[in-house]
Design a protein around this motif. Structure first.
Motif, mmCIF file in Angstrom:
data_model
loop_
_atom_site.group_PDB
_atom_site.id
_atom_site.type_symbol
_atom_site.label_atom_id
_atom_site.label_comp_id
_atom_site.label_asym_id
_atom_site.label_seq_id
_atom_site.Cartn_x
_atom_site.Cartn_y
_atom_site.Cartn_z
ATOM 1 N N MET A 358 0.823 -1.200 0.000
ATOM 2 C CA MET A 358 0.000 0.000 0.000
ATOM 3 C C MET A 358 0.865 1.261 0.000
ATOM 4 S SD MET A 358 -2.875 -1.422 2.713
ATOM 5 C CE MET A 358 -4.154 -0.251 2.279
ATOM 6 N N ASP A 359 0.255 2.382 -0.273
ATOM 7 C CA ASP A 359 0.961 3.656 -0.342
ATOM 8 C C ASP A 359 1.372 4.094 1.060
ATOM 9 O OD1 ASP A 359 1.992 6.124 -0.918
ATOM 10 O OD2 ASP A 359 0.072 7.045 -1.454
ATOM 11 N N GLN A 360 2.679 4.179 1.302
ATOM 12 C CA GLN A 360 3.209 4.464 2.635
ATOM 13 C C GLN A 360 3.625 5.923 2.809
ATOM 14 O OE1 GLN A 360 6.368 1.532 3.189
ATOM 15 N NE2 GLN A 360 5.140 0.028 2.069
ATOM 16 N N HIS A 361 3.296 6.773 1.868
ATOM 17 C CA HIS A 361 3.738 8.172 1.926
ATOM 18 C C HIS A 361 2.855 9.016 2.851
ATOM 19 C CE1 HIS A 361 5.934 7.023 -1.767
ATOM 20 N NE2 HIS A 361 6.778 7.972 -1.381
ATOM 21 N N ILE A 362 3.528 9.911 3.576
ATOM 22 C CA ILE A 362 2.858 10.983 4.306
ATOM 23 C C ILE A 362 3.394 12.275 3.700
ATOM 24 C CG2 ILE A 362 2.448 12.052 6.547
ATOM 25 C CD1 ILE A 362 3.134 9.437 7.878
ATOM 26 N N LYS A 367 8.093 8.791 3.965
ATOM 27 C CA LYS A 367 7.506 7.469 3.753
ATOM 28 C C LYS A 367 7.558 6.687 5.059
ATOM 29 C CE LYS A 367 7.883 3.490 0.611
ATOM 30 N NZ LYS A 367 8.698 2.891 -0.485
ATOM 31 N N ILE A 368 6.419 6.204 5.526
ATOM 32 C CA ILE A 368 6.355 5.467 6.782
ATOM 33 C C ILE A 368 6.532 3.976 6.508
ATOM 34 C CG2 ILE A 368 3.815 5.331 6.671
ATOM 35 C CD1 ILE A 368 3.808 5.360 9.735
ATOM 36 N N PRO A 369 7.456 3.303 7.174
ATOM 37 C CA PRO A 369 7.610 1.850 6.982
ATOM 38 C C PRO A 369 6.342 1.122 7.421
ATOM 39 C CG PRO A 369 9.499 2.793 8.152
ATOM 40 C CD PRO A 369 8.438 3.846 8.120
ATOM 41 N N SER A 370 5.979 0.073 6.711
ATOM 42 C CA SER A 370 4.737 -0.639 7.034
ATOM 43 C C SER A 370 4.772 -1.221 8.442
ATOM 44 C CB SER A 370 4.485 -1.748 6.011
ATOM 45 O OG SER A 370 5.565 -2.660 5.971
ATOM 46 N N ALA A 371 5.954 -1.655 8.901
ATOM 47 C CA ALA A 371 6.051 -2.221 10.246
ATOM 48 C C ALA A 371 5.762 -1.171 11.320
ATOM 49 C CB ALA A 371 7.434 -2.826 10.472
ATOM 50 N N SER A 372 5.933 0.103 10.968
ATOM 51 C CA SER A 372 5.699 1.168 11.947
ATOM 52 C C SER A 372 4.227 1.340 12.288
ATOM 53 C CB SER A 372 6.253 2.502 11.438
ATOM 54 O OG SER A 372 7.648 2.548 11.535
ATOM 55 N N LEU A 373 3.344 0.763 11.483
ATOM 56 C CA LEU A 373 1.927 0.911 11.793
ATOM 57 C C LEU A 373 1.536 0.188 13.080
ATOM 58 C CD1 LEU A 373 1.338 2.482 9.198
ATOM 59 C CD2 LEU A 373 -0.756 1.134 9.007
ATOM 60 N N SER A 374 2.406 -0.689 13.558
ATOM 61 C CA SER A 374 2.128 -1.318 14.857
ATOM 62 C C SER A 374 2.105 -0.272 15.968
ATOM 63 C CB SER A 374 3.158 -2.403 15.172
ATOM 64 O OG SER A 374 4.455 -1.853 15.269
ATOM 65 N N ILE A 375 2.557 0.943 15.640
ATOM 66 C CA ILE A 375 2.490 2.036 16.613
ATOM 67 C C ILE A 375 1.036 2.295 17.023
ATOM 68 C CG2 ILE A 375 2.299 3.901 14.906
ATOM 69 C CD1 ILE A 375 4.066 5.610 16.655
ATOM 70 N N PHE A 376 0.088 2.018 16.105
ATOM 71 C CA PHE A 376 -1.320 2.255 16.426
ATOM 72 C C PHE A 376 -1.864 1.174 17.369
ATOM 73 C CE2 PHE A 376 -0.751 4.708 12.532
ATOM 74 C CZ PHE A 376 -1.289 5.916 12.928
ATOM 75 N N ASP A 377 -1.276 -0.004 17.316
ATOM 76 C CA ASP A 377 -1.580 -1.008 18.333
ATOM 77 C C ASP A 377 -1.094 -0.521 19.694
ATOM 78 O OD1 ASP A 377 -1.847 -3.877 19.505
ATOM 79 O OD2 ASP A 377 0.288 -3.444 19.706
ATOM 80 N N THR A 378 0.118 0.016 19.709
ATOM 81 C CA THR A 378 0.707 0.520 20.951
ATOM 82 C C THR A 378 -0.078 1.704 21.495
ATOM 83 O OG1 THR A 378 2.866 -0.169 20.135
ATOM 84 C CG2 THR A 378 2.839 1.355 21.986
ATOM 85 N N MET A 424 -12.016 -9.387 11.246
ATOM 86 C CA MET A 424 -13.029 -8.999 10.261
ATOM 87 C C MET A 424 -12.647 -7.688 9.578
ATOM 88 S SD MET A 424 -16.421 -10.029 12.484
ATOM 89 C CE MET A 424 -17.576 -9.283 11.331
ATOM 90 N N ALA A 425 -12.056 -6.756 10.348
ATOM 91 C CA ALA A 425 -11.613 -5.482 9.782
ATOM 92 C C ALA A 425 -10.475 -5.703 8.792
ATOM 93 C CB ALA A 425 -11.163 -4.543 10.898
ATOM 94 N N ALA A 426 -9.503 -6.575 9.144
ATOM 95 C CA ALA A 426 -8.382 -6.859 8.256
ATOM 96 C C ALA A 426 -8.860 -7.520 6.965
ATOM 97 C CB ALA A 426 -7.365 -7.756 8.965
ATOM 98 N N ALA A 427 -9.799 -8.463 7.094
ATOM 99 C CA ALA A 427 -10.332 -9.152 5.911
ATOM 100 C C ALA A 427 -11.086 -8.181 5.009
ATOM 101 C CB ALA A 427 -11.251 -10.295 6.344
ATOM 102 N N SER A 451 -3.942 4.330 0.619
ATOM 103 C CA SER A 451 -3.191 4.696 1.813
ATOM 104 C C SER A 451 -3.064 3.545 2.810
ATOM 105 C CB SER A 451 -3.852 5.883 2.514
ATOM 106 O OG SER A 451 -3.188 6.167 3.733
ATOM 107 N N ILE A 452 -1.869 3.382 3.333
ATOM 108 C CA ILE A 452 -1.597 2.344 4.330
ATOM 109 C C ILE A 452 -2.371 2.608 5.621
ATOM 110 C CG2 ILE A 452 0.395 3.503 5.371
ATOM 111 C CD1 ILE A 452 1.751 0.777 5.593
ATOM 112 N N PHE A 453 -2.819 3.835 5.807
ATOM 113 C CA PHE A 453 -3.522 4.174 7.047
ATOM 114 C C PHE A 453 -4.916 3.546 7.142
ATOM 115 C CE2 PHE A 453 -0.242 7.445 6.874
ATOM 116 C CZ PHE A 453 0.272 7.333 8.153
ATOM 117 N N TRP A 454 -5.361 2.896 6.058
ATOM 118 C CA TRP A 454 -6.584 2.111 6.145
ATOM 119 C C TRP A 454 -6.384 0.888 7.046
ATOM 120 C CZ3 TRP A 454 -11.105 3.951 5.039
ATOM 121 C CH2 TRP A 454 -11.249 4.955 4.063
ATOM 122 N N GLN A 455 -5.125 0.574 7.373
ATOM 123 C CA GLN A 455 -4.853 -0.535 8.283
ATOM 124 C C GLN A 455 -5.034 -0.153 9.757
ATOM 125 O OE1 GLN A 455 -0.786 -1.890 7.128
ATOM 126 N NE2 GLN A 455 -1.767 -3.881 6.812
#
Length: 568
Positions: A358-362, A367-378, A424-427, A451-455
């Motif tokens: 997905m598009d990782q640009h801000i 560009k935000i690394p995809s692994a960094s989205l785990s920050i939203f879990d945190t 269900m959200a991921a699917a 956008s990767i932020f849909w994750q």
């Protein structure tokens, strides 16, 4: 002032083996050092593991399936080795020295991993055609990773229990504070993870893996320093001998007396006086009616009475029998956490691979690394932990009249429900993403303009589920464990994460083989645009639903343990 007012009533001592004074040791005064240690250790762990799947793909030249299974297997091992560390802590070293010794092993592993990523000869050679690791370089990397896995084995099962040991269960006020400790303990984990999944992942992807692994190694050194700094304040529970031996003695004694009838009057079952208790520092457990066959081990026969000293392989105390019963009762609850752990493990594997497409640009330049989205879990955990502590619990107390708001089983059940919605959200997102690929014919594109932020919703829901299920597990296994087996039961709770990772590996491997036929891409293809990751997420959602229904039945069947006073 009596000794009860001056000293703790749970048998805890100081590092100098003197009785712990309430006003000078433990409680919240000792917790900052434990929480600081955990925050830095988790920063080190997540700083290295969050982006590990990309490191294996980028530097060790591994494909999606191989890299994903290697990460899952390694993560699983990190949550399996705690069984070893817990056994050593409960039987021989105690929690303090186990944490101290295994932390050193952990630090050596982090240092070796850093060297493998930045020292010439150890780091893989890379050029325009990619990286070309030798077998020796790959071996060094995995030796470092599994040294870290061994190091975590002595830390994970002991730190949370060691922190809870700082609160005297015989003191009503301290017992209430202990419940709050588990919330703040998990919060400290995620404060470390916040830095790891944001700044450290960015450093790894934009500065270099040497710095990306070096900073976690330094964090681990700080964690060790934090832990030792609080030594004068700690309350320490003495090791109580091998718990496995005691459990085996009950089994053997029960089968030896298979033809002995258990008396209806439970007071006739064998139990020593407090002063004769062989289980150091353990409260006596009250008799329960379930698994009555094991009660045969506590039936005192005429032969037992004639002997001056009892043979523990023929005659066991009620407390010893109840220890085994406690372990048996928690096993179904333990098993129900495996599916949840498999869902949780997707954050470091499939969620990352999905984000890579997905598009990782801000903005135009960042560009935000995809692994960094785990920050939203945190962020979700950091948000929900104080909300749960300050808002949800007071409201729940008024409705349920329970001192914790929810029982630990209710708390875990709520988390299982939320994890179902996360899958269900991921699917759903993957269905939308693949539909976009199909309509725009973007099958050969490395990334699509979506956008990767849909994750974010799936990460946020996983974080919310963690606050309920994982923290509930920590508290449940500590509370329901016999006093002399708390490290072992904490390790048992962690093995659900290990088995969840292994289950994820099995599912990925089986799904990849079964769905890849006649040259067609399977559900989990190297090019996810040609795969059906949504089906895989759907499979996990179905498994989560079945697991939830089974869990509800198990929770209704479960009875909480009952304890007596501490031995004098």
């Amino acid at each position: 002032m009596t000794d009860e007012d001056i000293y703790t009533g749970d048998g805890s001592v100081t590092l100098d083996n003197e009785r712990a004074v309430k006003s000078k040791t433990g409680n919240w005064r000792a917790c900052p050092f434990i929480l600081g240690n955990e925050c830095c250790e988790r920063l080190a762990y997540y700083g290295m593991s969050t982006n590990l799947v990309n490191y294996l793909e980028d530097r060790l030249n591994q494909g999606n399936v191989r890299a994903s299974t290697n990460v899952s297997n390694w993560s699983g091992t990190c949550y399996a080795t705690p069984l070893l560390g817990a056994f050593i802590a409960d039987a021989y070293l105690g929690r303090y020295w186990t944490i101290a010794c295994f932390s050193i092993i952990y630090f050596f592993g982090m240092t070796l991993l850093t060297l493998s990523a930045c020292v010439k000869g150890l780091e893989p050679r890379c050029d325009d055609d990619g990286c070309h690791p030798t077998s020796t370089q790959t071996t060094v990397t995995f030796v470092a990773l599994y040294l870290i896995a061994l190091g975590t084995g002595g830390i994970k099962p002991c730190v949370s229990s060691f922190g809870a040991d700082q609160f005297d269960e015989t003191d009503v006020k301290e017992r209430k504070r202990k419940s709050s400790f588990f919330n703040w303990f998990y919060l400290s984990i995620n404060v470390g993870a916040l830095f790891a999944s944001s700044i450290l992942v960015w450093i790894q992807m934009n500065v270099g893996w040497g710095w990306g692994f070096g900073v976690p190694a330094v964090a681990m050194a700080i964690a060790v320093a934090f832990f030792f700094s609080g030594s004068p304040l700690y309350r320490i529970q003495k090791p109580s001998g091998s718990p496995l031996v005691r459990l085996c003695q009950v089994v053997v004694a029960s089968f030896r007396k298979y033809n002995v009838k258990v008396p209806r009057d439970e007071s006739l079952l064998y139990e020593t006086s407090d002063s004769e208790s062989q289980i150091v520092g353990s409260r006596k457990l009250e008799h329960t009616d379930k698994f009555r066959f094991l009660d045969k081990a506590a039936v005192e026969t005429e032969s037992d009475r004639r002997k001056s000293t009892s043979n523990p392989w023929k005659l066991c105390t009620v407390t010893q029998v109840e220890e085994l019963k406690s372990i048996i009762r928690v096993l179904p609850i333990w098993a129900s956490g495996i599916i949840f752990a498999a869902v949780y493990s997707q954050m470091s594997t499939m969620f990352v691979l999905q984000g890579n497409t997905m598009d990782q640009h801000i903005g135009p330049n960042f560009k935000i690394p995809s692994a960094s989205l785990s920050i939203f879990d945190t962020i979700s955990v950091i948000f929900w932990t104080p909300v749960y502590e300050r808002i949800i619990i007071p409201i729940a107390r008024k409705r349920t009249h329970h001192e914790r708001g929810f029982t630990t089983l209710q708390r875990m059940g709520i988390g299982l429900v939320i994890s179902l919605f996360a899958m269900m959200a991921a699917a759903t997102l993957e269905v939308v993403r693949l539909d976009y690929v199909r309509k725009q014919n973007l099958y050969d594109e490395e990334t699509i303009p979506m956008s990767i932020f849909w994750q974010v919703p799936q990460y946020f829901l996983i974080g919310c589920a963690e606050v309920f299920t994982f923290i509930g597990q920590l508290e449940f296994f500590y509370d329901q464990a016999p006093d002399a087996m708390r490290s072992l039961c904490s390790a048992l709770s962690l093995t659900t994460i290990a088995l969840g990772n292994y289950l994820s590996t099995v599912l990925v491997t089986v799904v990849a083989k079964v769905t890849t036929k006649d040259g067609k891409a399977g559900w989990i293809a190297n090019n996810l645009n040609e795969g059906h990751l949504d089906y895989f997420y759907g499979l996990l959602a179905v498994l989560s639903l079945v697991n939830l229904l089974v869990y509800v039945g198990i929770a209704k069947w479960y009875t909480y343990k009952k304890v007596s006073v501490y031995p004098s």
